[in-house]
Motif scaffolding. Sequence first.
Motif, mmCIF file in Angstrom:
data_model
loop_
_atom_site.group_PDB
_atom_site.id
_atom_site.type_symbol
_atom_site.label_atom_id
_atom_site.label_comp_id
_atom_site.label_asym_id
_atom_site.label_seq_id
_atom_site.Cartn_x
_atom_site.Cartn_y
_atom_site.Cartn_z
ATOM 1 N N ASP A 50 -13.150 7.564 -1.698
ATOM 2 C CA ASP A 50 -12.799 6.243 -1.175
ATOM 3 C C ASP A 50 -12.196 5.363 -2.267
ATOM 4 O O ASP A 50 -11.276 4.592 -2.016
ATOM 5 C CB ASP A 50 -14.026 5.555 -0.575
ATOM 6 N N ASP A 51 -12.726 5.462 -3.480
ATOM 7 C CA ASP A 51 -12.177 4.685 -4.595
ATOM 8 C C ASP A 51 -10.745 5.108 -4.903
ATOM 9 O O ASP A 51 -9.894 4.267 -5.208
ATOM 10 C CB ASP A 51 -13.052 4.835 -5.838
ATOM 11 N N ASP A 52 -10.477 6.417 -4.833
ATOM 12 C CA ASP A 52 -9.108 6.908 -5.064
ATOM 13 C C ASP A 52 -8.158 6.351 -4.008
ATOM 14 O O ASP A 52 -7.061 5.883 -4.319
ATOM 15 C CB ASP A 52 -9.066 8.438 -5.039
ATOM 16 N N ARG A 53 -8.574 6.421 -2.762
ATOM 17 C CA ARG A 53 -7.743 5.902 -1.667
ATOM 18 C C ARG A 53 -7.503 4.408 -1.832
ATOM 19 O O ARG A 53 -6.391 3.913 -1.625
ATOM 20 C CB ARG A 53 -8.418 6.159 -0.322
ATOM 21 N N ARG A 54 -8.561 3.688 -2.184
ATOM 22 C CA ARG A 54 -8.452 2.234 -2.364
ATOM 23 C C ARG A 54 -7.445 1.912 -3.473
ATOM 24 O O ARG A 54 -6.589 1.038 -3.309
ATOM 25 C CB ARG A 54 -9.826 1.666 -2.703
ATOM 26 N N GLY A 55 -7.537 2.619 -4.590
ATOM 27 C CA GLY A 55 -6.605 2.379 -5.694
ATOM 28 C C GLY A 55 -5.169 2.691 -5.313
ATOM 29 O O GLY A 55 -4.243 1.932 -5.628
ATOM 30 N N LEU A 56 -4.959 3.822 -4.632
ATOM 31 C CA LEU A 56 -3.605 4.166 -4.197
ATOM 32 C C LEU A 56 -3.080 3.162 -3.174
ATOM 33 O O LEU A 56 -1.897 2.802 -3.199
ATOM 34 C CB LEU A 56 -3.580 5.570 -3.583
ATOM 35 N N ALA A 57 -3.944 2.686 -2.284
ATOM 36 C CA ALA A 57 -3.512 1.736 -1.261
ATOM 37 C C ALA A 57 -3.067 0.417 -1.878
ATOM 38 O O ALA A 57 -2.019 -0.126 -1.516
ATOM 39 C CB ALA A 57 -4.643 1.495 -0.262
ATOM 40 N N VAL A 58 -3.847 -0.083 -2.813
ATOM 41 C CA VAL A 58 -3.510 -1.372 -3.431
ATOM 42 C C VAL A 58 -2.218 -1.256 -4.230
ATOM 43 O O VAL A 58 -1.305 -2.080 -4.090
ATOM 44 C CB VAL A 58 -4.675 -1.858 -4.328
ATOM 45 N N ARG A 59 -2.100 -0.214 -5.036
ATOM 46 C CA ARG A 59 -0.897 -0.064 -5.846
ATOM 47 C C ARG A 59 0.312 0.304 -4.998
ATOM 48 O O ARG A 59 1.434 -0.105 -5.287
ATOM 49 C CB ARG A 59 -1.133 0.967 -6.933
ATOM 50 N N GLY A 60 0.093 1.068 -3.939
ATOM 51 C CA GLY A 60 1.191 1.428 -3.057
ATOM 52 C C GLY A 60 1.756 0.234 -2.321
ATOM 53 O O GLY A 60 2.965 0.119 -2.135
ATOM 54 N N LYS A 61 0.881 -0.676 -1.898
ATOM 55 C CA LYS A 61 1.350 -1.888 -1.219
ATOM 56 C C LYS A 61 2.150 -2.757 -2.176
ATOM 57 O O LYS A 61 3.141 -3.378 -1.784
ATOM 58 C CB LYS A 61 0.140 -2.649 -0.666
ATOM 59 N N GLU A 62 1.731 -2.786 -3.440
ATOM 60 C CA GLU A 62 2.432 -3.609 -4.432
ATOM 61 C C GLU A 62 3.866 -3.127 -4.651
ATOM 62 O O GLU A 62 4.767 -3.939 -4.803
ATOM 63 C CB GLU A 62 1.682 -3.586 -5.765
ATOM 64 N N ILE A 63 4.078 -1.807 -4.682
ATOM 65 C CA ILE A 63 5.435 -1.330 -4.987
ATOM 66 C C ILE A 63 6.303 -1.228 -3.741
ATOM 67 O O ILE A 63 7.517 -1.191 -3.855
ATOM 68 C CB ILE A 63 5.421 0.014 -5.747
ATOM 69 N N GLY A 64 5.723 -1.185 -2.550
ATOM 70 C CA GLY A 64 6.506 -1.219 -1.319
ATOM 71 C C GLY A 64 6.930 0.162 -0.832
ATOM 72 O O GLY A 64 6.869 1.163 -1.541
ATOM 73 N N ARG A 65 7.389 0.191 0.413
ATOM 74 C CA ARG A 65 7.735 1.447 1.080
ATOM 75 C C ARG A 65 8.920 2.160 0.422
ATOM 76 O O ARG A 65 8.933 3.378 0.310
ATOM 77 C CB ARG A 65 8.045 1.198 2.551
ATOM 78 N N ARG A 66 9.930 1.402 -0.005
ATOM 79 C CA ARG A 66 11.137 2.036 -0.563
ATOM 80 C C ARG A 66 10.803 2.872 -1.790
ATOM 81 O O ARG A 66 11.205 4.026 -1.899
ATOM 82 C CB ARG A 66 12.170 0.964 -0.904
ATOM 83 N N LEU A 67 10.013 2.303 -2.702
ATOM 84 C CA LEU A 67 9.650 3.058 -3.899
ATOM 85 C C LEU A 67 8.615 4.139 -3.587
ATOM 86 O O LEU A 67 8.591 5.184 -4.231
ATOM 87 C CB LEU A 67 9.125 2.119 -4.984
ATOM 88 N N LEU A 68 7.758 3.888 -2.596
ATOM 89 C CA LEU A 68 6.807 4.928 -2.198
ATOM 90 C C LEU A 68 7.539 6.161 -1.666
ATOM 91 O O LEU A 68 7.128 7.290 -1.920
ATOM 92 C CB LEU A 68 5.841 4.401 -1.136
#
Length: 155
Positions: A50-68
Motif C-alpha cells: 500500500d505504501d508503494d502504491r501511495r508513493g507512486l500515486a502521489v508522484r504520478g499525479k504530480e507529473i501528469g498523464r502525458r509524462l506517465l
Amino acid sequence: MKNVLTPHILVLAALAGWLNREQQKVLEFLREENRILREQLGGRRLRLSDDDRRGLAVRGKEIGRRLLDEFATLVTPDTILRWHRQLVARKWTTKAGAGCPGVMKAIEDLAVPRCASPGWLEAAAGRRSQHDRRRALTARKGSRPARSSPAGRLA
C-alpha cells in the motif's frame, strides 16, 4: 537599445542547459534500470504494498498523464491515476476522531463511577423534583418581587 545578452544571462542559460542534460542522463539510466528489472521479473506480476502504491500515486499525479505515458513502466498510467483517485476519496471518507481524546477520557473517568453507584438515577430525579416543588411553593406565596420595568432588572 541595450545589449540583451548580458554575461549573467549567458551564465544562467549555460547552467540551465547543463542541468537539463544531467536530468536527461538520469532519466536514461532509470529507464535502462527499469528495463533490466522487468526482464528479470519475466511474466510474473509485481506485488506492491500500500505504501508503494501511495508513493507512486502521489508522484504520478504530480507529473501528469502525458509524462506517465512516457515513463510509467511498472503499471499503466490509468492504474496510477486510479490509485490517486482512491487515495483522495479515502482521505475524505474516513471518519476523523470525535472530540479531544484527553477531554473525553476525563469526562468518562468522572461519569462512570457516579453512574456505577446504585440509585444514582433516583437520587438525581429526587433532587430535581425537590427543586421543582420548592420553586412552585415560592411562586404561589408570591415571595418573588414583581418587576415593573426592564430598567428595574438592571438595578
